[in-house]
Design a protein around this motif. Sequence first.
Motif, short mmCIF file in Angstrom:
data_model
loop_
_atom_site.label_atom_id
_atom_site.label_comp_id
_atom_site.label_asym_id
_atom_site.label_seq_id
_atom_site.Cartn_x
_atom_site.Cartn_y
_atom_site.Cartn_z
N SER A 20 0.82 -1.21 0.00
CA SER A 20 0.00 0.00 0.00
C SER A 20 0.85 1.27 0.00
O SER A 20 0.43 2.31 -0.50
N ARG A 21 2.05 1.19 0.53
CA ARG A 21 2.96 2.35 0.53
C ARG A 21 3.77 2.45 -0.76
O ARG A 21 4.53 3.41 -0.94
N GLY A 22 3.66 1.44 -1.62
CA GLY A 22 4.42 1.45 -2.87
C GLY A 22 5.83 0.95 -2.70
O GLY A 22 6.66 1.11 -3.60
N GLU A 23 6.14 0.35 -1.56
CA GLU A 23 7.48 -0.15 -1.28
C GLU A 23 7.69 -1.55 -1.84
O GLU A 23 8.82 -2.02 -1.92
N ALA A 24 6.62 -2.22 -2.22
CA ALA A 24 6.70 -3.57 -2.77
C ALA A 24 5.58 -3.73 -3.81
O ALA A 24 4.54 -3.08 -3.74
N ALA A 25 5.84 -4.63 -4.75
CA ALA A 25 4.83 -4.91 -5.78
C ALA A 25 3.94 -6.05 -5.31
O ALA A 25 4.40 -6.96 -4.62
N ALA A 26 2.68 -5.98 -5.69
CA ALA A 26 1.76 -7.06 -5.35
C ALA A 26 2.18 -8.32 -6.12
O ALA A 26 2.61 -8.24 -7.27
N SER A 27 2.02 -9.47 -5.49
CA SER A 27 2.42 -10.71 -6.14
C SER A 27 1.47 -11.07 -7.28
O SER A 27 1.85 -11.70 -8.24
N ARG A 28 0.23 -10.67 -7.17
CA ARG A 28 -0.75 -10.86 -8.25
C ARG A 28 -1.82 -9.80 -8.13
O ARG A 28 -2.09 -9.29 -7.06
N ARG A 29 -2.42 -9.51 -9.26
CA ARG A 29 -3.47 -8.50 -9.28
C ARG A 29 -4.55 -8.98 -10.23
O ARG A 29 -4.26 -9.43 -11.34
N THR A 30 -5.78 -8.89 -9.80
CA THR A 30 -6.90 -9.33 -10.62
C THR A 30 -7.80 -8.14 -10.92
O THR A 30 -8.26 -7.47 -10.01
N ASP A 31 -7.98 -7.88 -12.20
CA ASP A 31 -8.89 -6.82 -12.62
C ASP A 31 -10.11 -7.48 -13.23
O ASP A 31 -10.01 -8.24 -14.20
N VAL A 32 -11.26 -7.19 -12.65
CA VAL A 32 -12.51 -7.75 -13.14
C VAL A 32 -13.27 -6.65 -13.85
O VAL A 32 -13.53 -5.60 -13.28
N THR A 33 -13.60 -6.89 -15.10
CA THR A 33 -14.35 -5.90 -15.86
C THR A 33 -15.80 -6.35 -15.97
O THR A 33 -16.08 -7.50 -16.29
N THR A 34 -16.68 -5.45 -15.69
CA THR A 34 -18.11 -5.72 -15.78
C THR A 34 -18.62 -5.16 -17.09
O THR A 34 -18.29 -4.02 -17.44
N PRO A 35 -19.41 -5.93 -17.82
CA PRO A 35 -19.95 -5.40 -19.08
C PRO A 35 -20.80 -4.15 -18.85
O PRO A 35 -21.40 -3.99 -17.79
N ASP A 36 -20.83 -3.29 -19.84
CA ASP A 36 -21.65 -2.09 -19.78
C ASP A 36 -23.12 -2.49 -19.87
O ASP A 36 -23.56 -3.08 -20.87
N ALA A 37 -23.88 -2.20 -18.83
CA ALA A 37 -25.27 -2.63 -18.75
C ALA A 37 -26.11 -2.07 -19.90
O ALA A 37 -26.94 -2.78 -20.47
N LYS A 38 -25.89 -0.83 -20.25
CA LYS A 38 -26.67 -0.22 -21.32
C LYS A 38 -26.38 -0.89 -22.65
O LYS A 38 -27.30 -1.17 -23.44
N ALA A 39 -25.11 -1.17 -22.92
CA ALA A 39 -24.74 -1.83 -24.18
C ALA A 39 -25.35 -3.22 -24.26
O ALA A 39 -25.84 -3.63 -25.32
N VAL A 40 -25.35 -3.94 -23.15
CA VAL A 40 -25.94 -5.29 -23.14
C VAL A 40 -27.44 -5.19 -23.37
O VAL A 40 -28.01 -5.95 -24.17
N ARG A 41 -28.09 -4.26 -22.69
CA ARG A 41 -29.54 -4.09 -22.86
C ARG A 41 -29.88 -3.73 -24.30
O ARG A 41 -30.80 -4.31 -24.90
N GLU A 42 -29.13 -2.82 -24.88
CA GLU A 42 -29.39 -2.42 -26.26
C GLU A 42 -29.09 -3.55 -27.24
O GLU A 42 -29.76 -3.69 -28.27
N GLN A 43 -28.09 -4.36 -26.92
CA GLN A 43 -27.73 -5.51 -27.77
C GLN A 43 -28.90 -6.47 -27.93
O GLN A 43 -29.12 -7.00 -29.01
#
Length: 96
Positions: A20-43
């Motif tokens: 959290s202080r930036g003194e070390a790198a995280a061993s792993r990082r997970t980014d979860v992307t959620t679909p755009d609700a409006k785009a899905v609805r319009e699709q």
Amino acid sequence: MEQALFDDLVQSLKEAKAISRGEAAASRRTDVTTPDAKAVREQIGLSQSEFAQLMQVSVKTLQNWEQHRRNPTGPAAALLKIVRTAPDVALKTLHA
């Protein structure tokens, strides 16, 4: 609590603090992307009220997602991904 478990927890907290202080790198990082609700609805061509009913949420909740004031989480995010990826299967299953 066993000493070994306690020591592991203390070490984890020290690592988290350093990350959290930036003194070390995280061993792993997970980014979860959620679909755009409006785009899905319009699709799939549904109105807000129809899509909200399909997702089993209020229209207001759907509007918050579409205007990016809130993000769908958990099962709602998973269902959005399913509807985006396989709309025919999702609609057939949810309307049954």
